[in-house]
Scaffold this motif. Structure first.
Motif, PDB file in Angstrom:
ATOM      1  N   ILE A 859     -58.779  35.621  40.296  1.00  9.76           N
ATOM      2  CA  ILE A 859     -57.548  35.130  39.672  1.00  9.76           C
ATOM      3  C   ILE A 859     -56.579  36.274  39.394  1.00  9.76           C
ATOM      4  O   ILE A 859     -55.414  36.045  39.054  1.00  9.76           O
ATOM      5  CB  ILE A 859     -57.891  34.357  38.371  1.00  9.76           C
ATOM      6  N   ASN A 860     -57.057  37.508  39.516  1.00  9.40           N
ATOM      7  CA  ASN A 860     -56.213  38.687  39.308  1.00  9.40           C
ATOM      8  C   ASN A 860     -55.953  39.422  40.625  1.00  9.40           C
ATOM      9  O   ASN A 860     -55.753  40.636  40.626  1.00  9.40           O
ATOM     10  CB  ASN A 860     -56.866  39.633  38.303  1.00  9.40           C
ATOM     11  N   ASP A 861     -55.969  38.687  41.734  1.00 14.08           N
ATOM     12  CA  ASP A 861     -55.724  39.282  43.052  1.00 14.08           C
ATOM     13  C   ASP A 861     -54.212  39.341  43.299  1.00 14.08           C
ATOM     14  O   ASP A 861     -53.555  38.309  43.417  1.00 14.08           O
ATOM     15  CB  ASP A 861     -56.404  38.440  44.138  1.00 14.08           C
ATOM     16  N   TYR A 862     -53.676  40.562  43.356  1.00 14.77           N
ATOM     17  CA  TYR A 862     -52.234  40.745  43.571  1.00 14.77           C
ATOM     18  C   TYR A 862     -51.971  41.556  44.845  1.00 14.77           C
ATOM     19  O   TYR A 862     -51.058  42.369  44.895  1.00 14.77           O
ATOM     20  CB  TYR A 862     -51.603  41.444  42.362  1.00 14.77           C
ATOM     21  N   THR A 863     -52.770  41.281  45.867  1.00 18.17           N
ATOM     22  CA  THR A 863     -52.601  41.981  47.132  1.00 18.17           C
ATOM     23  C   THR A 863     -51.229  41.670  47.731  1.00 18.17           C
ATOM     24  O   THR A 863     -50.776  40.518  47.704  1.00 18.17           O
ATOM     25  CB  THR A 863     -53.698  41.557  48.123  1.00 18.17           C
ATOM     26  N   THR A 864     -50.587  42.683  48.277  1.00 17.58           N
ATOM     27  CA  THR A 864     -49.298  42.487  48.949  1.00 17.58           C
ATOM     28  C   THR A 864     -49.333  43.177  50.311  1.00 17.58           C
ATOM     29  O   THR A 864     -50.064  44.143  50.520  1.00 17.58           O
ATOM     30  CB  THR A 864     -48.138  43.081  48.129  1.00 17.58           C
ATOM     31  N   ASP A 865     -48.555  42.632  51.243  1.00 13.92           N
ATOM     32  CA  ASP A 865     -48.355  43.272  52.539  1.00 13.92           C
ATOM     33  C   ASP A 865     -46.969  42.904  53.032  1.00 13.92           C
ATOM     34  O   ASP A 865     -46.105  42.505  52.233  1.00 13.92           O
ATOM     35  CB  ASP A 865     -49.458  42.888  53.533  1.00 13.92           C
ATOM     36  N   GLY A 866     -46.748  43.044  54.311  1.00 18.04           N
ATOM     37  CA  GLY A 866     -45.432  42.753  54.857  1.00 18.04           C
ATOM     38  C   GLY A 866     -44.998  41.306  54.663  1.00 18.04           C
ATOM     39  O   GLY A 866     -43.809  40.997  54.724  1.00 18.04           O
ATOM     40  N   TRP A 873     -52.209  33.438  47.264  1.00 16.17           N
ATOM     41  CA  TRP A 873     -53.058  32.427  47.911  1.00 16.17           C
ATOM     42  C   TRP A 873     -54.442  32.422  47.274  1.00 16.17           C
ATOM     43  O   TRP A 873     -55.018  31.370  47.010  1.00 16.17           O
ATOM     44  CB  TRP A 873     -53.184  32.719  49.407  1.00 16.17           C
ATOM     45  N   VAL A 874     -54.959  33.615  47.032  1.00 17.76           N
ATOM     46  CA  VAL A 874     -56.289  33.720  46.427  1.00 17.76           C
ATOM     47  C   VAL A 874     -56.251  33.241  44.987  1.00 17.76           C
ATOM     48  O   VAL A 874     -57.156  32.530  44.529  1.00 17.76           O
ATOM     49  CB  VAL A 874     -56.793  35.175  46.515  1.00 17.76           C
ATOM     50  N   ARG A 875     -55.203  33.613  44.257  1.00 17.94           N
ATOM     51  CA  ARG A 875     -55.098  33.188  42.853  1.00 17.94           C
ATOM     52  C   ARG A 875     -55.036  31.667  42.748  1.00 17.94           C
ATOM     53  O   ARG A 875     -55.671  31.058  41.886  1.00 17.94           O
ATOM     54  CB  ARG A 875     -53.860  33.810  42.209  1.00 17.94           C
ATOM     55  N   GLU A 876     -54.263  31.056  43.637  1.00 18.06           N
ATOM     56  CA  GLU A 876     -54.153  29.588  43.610  1.00 18.06           C
ATOM     57  C   GLU A 876     -55.505  28.947  43.886  1.00 18.06           C
ATOM     58  O   GLU A 876     -55.915  28.005  43.191  1.00 18.06           O
ATOM     59  CB  GLU A 876     -53.123  29.131  44.639  1.00 18.06           C
ATOM     60  N   ALA A 877     -56.208  29.448  44.900  1.00 18.66           N
ATOM     61  CA  ALA A 877     -57.533  28.894  45.209  1.00 18.66           C
ATOM     62  C   ALA A 877     -58.503  29.140  44.072  1.00 18.66           C
ATOM     63  O   ALA A 877     -59.341  28.277  43.740  1.00 18.66           O
ATOM     64  CB  ALA A 877     -58.056  29.532  46.501  1.00 18.66           C
ATOM     65  N   ALA A 878     -58.424  30.314  43.429  1.00 15.98           N
ATOM     66  CA  ALA A 878     -59.331  30.626  42.325  1.00 15.98           C
ATOM     67  C   ALA A 878     -59.079  29.713  41.129  1.00 15.98           C
ATOM     68  O   ALA A 878     -60.030  29.266  40.472  1.00 15.98           O
ATOM     69  CB  ALA A 878     -59.162  32.089  41.915  1.00 15.98           C
ATOM     70  N   MET A 879     -57.819  29.410  40.842  1.00 18.38           N
ATOM     71  CA  MET A 879     -57.521  28.515  39.722  1.00 18.38           C
ATOM     72  C   MET A 879     -58.061  27.116  39.985  1.00 18.38           C
ATOM     73  O   MET A 879     -58.650  26.480  39.096  1.00 18.38           O
ATOM     74  CB  MET A 879     -56.012  28.476  39.479  1.00 18.38           C
ATOM     75  N   THR A 880     -57.863  26.634  41.203  1.00 19.38           N
ATOM     76  CA  THR A 880     -58.400  25.310  41.546  1.00 19.38           C
ATOM     77  C   THR A 880     -59.927  25.309  41.461  1.00 19.38           C
ATOM     78  O   THR A 880     -60.530  24.351  40.944  1.00 19.38           O
ATOM     79  CB  THR A 880     -57.952  24.925  42.963  1.00 19.38           C
ATOM     80  N   SER A 881     -60.538  26.373  41.967  1.00 23.49           N
ATOM     81  CA  SER A 881     -62.002  26.451  41.937  1.00 23.49           C
ATOM     82  C   SER A 881     -62.517  26.524  40.511  1.00 23.49           C
ATOM     83  O   SER A 881     -63.542  25.918  40.173  1.00 23.49           O
ATOM     84  CB  SER A 881     -62.473  27.674  42.736  1.00 23.49           C
ATOM     85  N   LEU A 882     -61.847  27.260  39.638  1.00 24.61           N
ATOM     86  CA  LEU A 882     -62.247  27.320  38.228  1.00 24.61           C
ATOM     87  C   LEU A 882     -62.229  25.933  37.601  1.00 24.61           C
ATOM     88  O   LEU A 882     -63.147  25.563  36.858  1.00 24.61           O
ATOM     89  CB  LEU A 882     -61.312  28.263  37.462  1.00 24.61           C
ATOM     90  N   MET A 883     -61.194  25.174  37.879  1.00 22.78           N
ATOM     91  CA  MET A 883     -61.114  23.821  37.320  1.00 22.78           C
ATOM     92  C   MET A 883     -62.254  22.952  37.850  1.00 22.78           C
ATOM     93  O   MET A 883     -62.933  22.259  37.064  1.00 22.78           O
ATOM     94  CB  MET A 883     -59.764  23.191  37.676  1.00 22.78           C
TER      95      MET A 883
END
Length: 1197
Positions: A859-866, A873-883
């Motif tokens: 939920i604290n994944d703040y990876t950035t690229d171009g 994307w990971v944070r959104e999936a992690a929040m849904t998975s937590l619920m």
């Protein structure tokens, strides 16, 4: 005024019946009369001001445009509008700008009402001729701003030249004082008309009207008709169709001749017609590349043809007679009505013995060629010409024209010929020239036209043909009596409904629906017409999915249409070039199977199976999808009658279904671009056959299917980006169904050998160097059924968690990490929860913490690229998975949810709900409220649950729009008052308040400042908030993402005096600590962070004591920073600081300091700016910074 559709839809159904006029989507009168009069009366006041002129004109346009579809409502008001405007034109005091504006308003009116109607009310007295002619002579044809004036004057002159007196009477003595003859009125009008025939605006069209009106006068014909025709023929011969100027002139000449032959008397023009026709033949305009020449050329040829023939109505034409809808819909017809509907077939009347000129054959030949033109406007003109000319021919010759017309419907012809042929047939039938005896030949061609679709490259042509075919069917309904169309009703109705439901183009679907409706109303013989129209009306057929999947089922419930619709899908849509249509067609066959199960099983399915292994890629793809859908539909039908799928499908079909994969593999058709279609199609058939419980257990085909799934996962990186998502979805659905049906030995017991192989293989896939292979492996593990996970849970968890941890540290494989997080939740939901269960088979107290650690870290994944902030994307999936995991655990074993787990989860969600990206803020906020208000199951140990329920009452779950910053932040900032949420909420707000999006910054900062105002008098609360803020800064000292936005937030808080209570104390610990942290931030080389530091330093100047000197010292050092932009920024910020805080320095040096800060070029080199900086140090009483040697390349000031 009438109400709109939206207003009608909103009205309740229980009220009294509305007035019929009010319910119509039409206007009932010219309601803007007073406003229009006011706008026109204001022209003398506004014509000189460009802004006022533009506003008045635009408002008048808006009013007039409302009556584009009902222009007749303006008729009672045209006279007073015209007189009001012409008063301005006729006034000698009116400046030219007012005259031009007046004519612009007249043009707007004529455009809406139509020039043919509007010009009839223009004044046409003798006294108007000379003024109009003089005014027109003064116009500049090259002025692009005043073309409306020229257009209206030409129309006006067209009417005034019709005065019933010889125009020579108006000339008087034509000799001038110098003895040189003046031009006569006729000559002047003709010269003006000729000059405007080459204009590059709409005045050319008005000049053509003028020619047609002027040259048809008897006195003008005698003097100038021959001369004008000679000039016209010379122009046609000598002009080129490559130069734009010549094209415009030739267009004007052709249009004027066409209108002249339209309005002139046949006896006067017949002698010239053969010559003009020969000229057109020699010029061969049909070969021109300019549509603006070919169209008037076709129009002129048809007018010449009408001139050759005597004006008469063909006595042999078909006349339906009574066209009343009420009469057609009534159940009984009187004998008199039947008599009225009989066509006139008196052979004596229809035969008129006179010779048909030989030129007619040439005319008809040109018109038939025009039907094949590449431009629609030319084909449409040729179709109308065919109808007009044929209406004057004897029956035998007219029948030959129809026969020639039917030659357009050959598959050797292009789509343009088919379209032109349909338009011509519609015109003939509408005019009663297509006799019922020809319907046996015409109807089959029209039915073919309704499904005409020819592939061209990556798309297809034919929508215009299908639309025109609908027009033919519409004209049939109005042209023929029911008994003449009765033999063709079934074919026409089926074809129209097929187009209504299954056509790809929305315009064709709506046209077919309108034609079907017209036939139902006019003919009254279409089976179940009224019932079908209620389901397939104009609006319902607008949605393609609804047509294929819903409306088609209803229409097919009527046995007259069932087989025709199924056959059309198999013959035309399964092999369609558009993948979406093929997929919809297969689903439609699934839905239509219950209407004709035997026909599907015995006829359709064998056809599809032969197509499934054919050569054509599109046919093969659509057939495989259709085989899967039909088989599954037959299986579901069998369940209703206690029959197995083998009872519904023959053994030959079952073997053919099983052999599809092997044939594709043998032909290597899983490779290349074709493989992108074949792989998802085969995955679809694997899924449907598995769901249909095909008896393939322990059959070698299962291993082949599994190979296909595994091979697809390994080669996903070779697939084009547009097809990846579709292949992945089909693959997961196929794998899940395959496992459920064929890998379960006993109830709840997996085949251990297959289980070991698959789990090990997919866990190894999580380590693949290919990102998509990792994604596929993770999602496949998430799709495993419960019996396949039993005994392997620990191994699966470890593989997924390790992949998440390693890839997050490396900043790679973000999409795979997202899918792994989803897979963890899917596995947890499938295995369920048991407090004392085995950690290798279920979620229990031993492994629940491990699962939550992985999700909370994600939920604290703040990876950035171009691509941007892809960690979202990971944070959104992690929040849904937590619920998902939390609700499962809370419903089964809430006792294993520790206080720390719930606290970390809720605080993490609060942080995400305070951040800047709308989508993810809304996702976090909705999950936060879902867990907070969940009662079945209830989530235990939620920190400050009572206070949270006060902040977020239950109605906020539906009323609060988290996507709107104006709503979200006023709720989320209230969490700052709750100690356990304060740090995480403030950390999330840093990203919002320090953002660059105006709306996010505005509402987040406003809500934060409102909270700070509420605690200004509470020193303890303010101190606690300050400590939390310091902790945020301290913990993210080297995190650029948080540090920069945090400094921006601190700057805004200092600027808004949020810590005013601290400024009364000297050297308050808060400002001392802020200063120390900013010194650390100052060491960075990032421009944005340094600029934010400068702003915070300037804000800290408000604090009293020794800290002020230290702040000034830091700012003065930044004035000699190695980066010029930082030196310039610091000087600007210090200038604003001195203006704001006037107690910072001695008033005696204030002016000198401000002058030095503003006048010095701080972007100069350091040796130049350093003396100025040192001077500021002396004035402010701050020791000059000393140069020290450092190991770094950057020399400190």
């Amino acid at each position: 005024m009438a109400v709109t559709d939206a207003e009608i839809g909103c009205s309740g159904g229980g009220g009294p019946e509305s007035d019929p006029v009010a319910r119509a989507c039409v206007l009932d009168g010219f309601s803007e009369r007073d406003e229009t009069r006011a706008l026109m009366s204001s022209l003398p006041e506004v014509h000189g001001d460009m802004q006022s002129t533009e506003f008045t004109t635009e408002r008048f346009l808006v009013i007039m445009d409302r009556y584009q579809e009902q222009p007749h409502l303006l008729d009672p008001h045209l006279e007073w509008m015209l007189n009001l405007i012409l008063d301005f034109v006729r006034s000698e005091k009116s400046p030219s700008s007012l005259v031009h504006l007046s004519f612009k308003f007249l043009y707007i009116i004529s455009k809406v009402r139509g020039y043919k109607v509007f010009m009839q009310i223009l004044p046409h007295e003798v006294a108007d001729l000379q003024p109009v002619l003089d005014l027109l002579s003064k116009q500049d044809p090259a002025d692009i701003e005043t073309w409306e004036t020229r257009y209206m004057l030409l129309l006006w002159l067209s009417m005034t030249c019709l005065i019933p007196f010889d125009l020579s009477r108006l000339d008087g003595n034509l000799e001038s004082d110098g003895g040189k003859a003046r031009e006569s009125t006729m000559e002047r009008i003709l010269a003006i008309a000729k000059s405007y025939l080459s204009a590059n605006d709409s005045s050319r069209d008005a000049a053509c009207v003028l020619v047609s009106k002027f040259m048809t006068r008897h006195d003008v014909q005698q003097k100038f008709l021959g001369e004008f025709l000679d000039w016209s023929l010379t122009t046609i011969f000598q002009t080129s169709d490559e130069l734009l100027k010549d094209i415009r002139l030739l267009n004007g000449v052709l249009q004027s001749l066409a209108k002249l032959f339209k309005h002139g008397k046949r006896d006067d023009l017949l002698q010239y017609a053969p010559t003009i026709l020969r000229c057109l033949e020699q010029r061969n305009l049909a070969e021109s590349s300019q549509a603006m020449l070919r169209k008037p050329g076709v129009k002129l040829i048809q007018r010449l043809g009408l001139c050759f023939l005597k004006p008469r109505l063909a006595a042999w034409r078909y006349q339906r007679g009574n066209r009343s809808l009420c009469a057609n819909l009534s159940t009984s017809e009187s004998a008199s009505a039947a008599d009225a509907l009989t066509p006139h077939m008196d052979t004596q009347e229809q035969i008129e013995d006179y010779d048909i000129p030989g030129e007619i054959e040439t005319v008809i030949e040109h018109l038939l060629v025009g039907l094949k033109d590449k431009e629609t406007i030319v084909r449409w003109s040729a179709a109308k010409g065919n109808g007009r000319v044929t209406g004057r021919l004897p029956r035998e010759l007219a029948d030959e024209v129809v026969g020639s017309l039917l030659d357009c419907f050959s598959f050797q012809e292009t789509d343009m010929a088919w379209h032109g042929g349909c338009l011509a047939l519609a015109e003939l039938s509408r005019r009663g020239l297509l006799l019922p005896s020809r319907l046996t030949e015409v109807v089959p061609l029209i039915i073919k036209s309704l499904t005409y679709d020819e592939k061209r490259g990556a798309c297809s042509v034919g929508s215009n043909v299908r639309d025109a075919a609908c027009y033919v069917c519409w004209s049939f309904a109005r042209a023929y009596e029911p008994k003449d169309l009765q033999p063709f009703v079934t074919d026409i109705a089926s074809a129209l409904l097929i187009t209504t439901v299954f056509d790809r183009n929305v315009n064709c679907r709506r046209a077919a629906s309108a034609a079907f409706q017209e036939n139902v109303g006019r003919q009254g013989t279409f089976p179940h017409g009224i019932d079908i129209l209620t389901a397939a009306d104009y609006y319902a057929v607008g949605n393609l999915n609804t047509c294929f999947l819903n409306i088609s089922v209803y229409v097919a419930s009527f046995p007259e249409y069932t087989n025709a619709m199924i056959d059309h899908l198999v013959a035309m849509k399964i092999n369609h070039w558009d993948c979406v249509i093929r997929e919809l067609a297969s689903k439609a066959l699934h839905n239509l199977t219950p209407q004709a199960p035997d026909y599907m099983a015995t006829t359709v399915l064998p056809q599809l199976l032969s197509m499934a292994v054919g050569i054509d890629l599109h046919s093969r793809h659509g057939a495989i999808l259709a085989c899967a859908e039909v088989t599954h539909a037959l299986y579901k039908l069998g369940l209703q009658t206690d029959r197995t799928v083998l009872d519904m499908i023959s053994s030959e079909c079952v073997d053919a279904l099983k052999n599809i994969h092997q044939k594709l593999q043998d032909r290597k058709q899983y490779r290349g671009l074709g493989g992108e279609l074949m792989r998802p199609a085969m995955c679809n058939i694997i899924e449907k056959l598995s769901l249909s419980k095909m008896p393939f257990k322990n059959d070698p085909i299962i291993a082949d299917w599994q190979w296909l799934i595994d091979d697809t996962i390994k080669n996903l990186h070779l697939v084009s980006s547009g097809a990846k998502d579709g292949i992945m979805a089909a693959l997961l659905a196929a794998f899940s169904a395959l496992c459920e049906e064929y890998y379960e030995v006993e109830a709840g017991q997996a085949d251990s050998q297959i289980q070991d192989v698959l789990v090990t293989q997919y866990i190894e896939g999580l380590k693949s160097p290919q990102m998509l292979t990792r994604c596929g492996s993770a999602l496949t593990l998430g799709c495993l059924p419960r019996f396949m996970i039993r005994g392997k849970l620990k191994q699966i968890f470890e593989g997924l968690q390790q992949m998440c941890a390693v890839s997050q540290r490396e900043g790679r494989f973000t999409e795979a990490r997202r899918d792994a997080v989803r897979a963890i939740a899917q596995v947890c939901v499938k295995v369920g929860v048991c407090t004392g269960g085995s950690p290798d088979s279920t979620l229990c107290s031993e492994n629940v913490a491990q699962v939550y650690d992985t999700l909370l870290e994600s939920i604290n994944d703040y990876t950035t690229d171009g691509r941007g902030n892809i960690g979202a994307w990971v944070r959104e999936a992690a929040m849904t998975s937590l619920m998902d995991v939390t609700l499962v655990v809370a419903s089964g074993s809430p006792e294993i949810l520790s206080t720390d787990i719930v606290r970390c989860m809720m605080c993490g969600l609060a942080k995400q709900a305070a951040e800047k990206i709308d989508r993810y803020r809304a996702h976090a906020g909705n999950i936060f409220l879902r867990l907070l208000h969940s009662t079945e199951p209830a989530v235990p140990h939620i920190p400050h649950q009572k206070e949270l329920l006060d902040i977020f009452p239950v109605e906020t779950t539906t009323s609060l729009n988290w996507n709107a910053p104006s709503q979200a932040y006023q709720y989320i900032t209230q969490l700052l008052a709750l100690p356990q949420y304060q740090y995480h909420t403030l950390l999330g707000l840093c990203a919002s308040v320090g953002d660059i999006t105006e709306s996010t910054v505005q509402f987040s900062s406003k809500s934060l400042f409102d909270h700070m105002k509420g605690i200004q008098e509470n020193e303890a609360a303010l101190t606690q908030f300050g400590d939390t803020l310091l902790r945020v800064l301290r913990n993210n000292l080297h995190n650029c993402r948080v540090a920069t936005s945090s400094l921006k937030m601190v700057d805004q808080m200092l600027s808004n005096n949020c810590f005013e209570i601290f400024t009364t104390q000297e050297n308050h610990p808060f400002c001392v600590e802020i200063l120390a942290l900013c010194k650390e931030f100052r060491k960075t080389k990032e421009i944005q962070k340094l600029s934010a530091c400068v702003a915070v330093f300037c804000g800290l100047i408000q604090f009293q004591g020794e800290v002020r000197k230290k702040v000034l010292s830091q700012l003065l050092m930044l004035l000699c920073h190695p980066f010029p932009v930082i030196r310039k920024t610091t000087a600007g910020q210090m200038y604003e600081m001195v203006l704001t805080y006037d107690d910072v320095m001695d008033p005696e040096v204030l002016d000198d300091v401000m002058t030095l800060l503003s006048d010095t070029n701080w972007e100069s080199d350091l040796p130049t700016v350093r003396p100025h900086r040192n001077q500021l140090c002396d004035w402010l009483g701050v020791p000059r910074p000393q140069l020290v040697s450092k190991q770094s390349q950057v020399q400190a000031p």
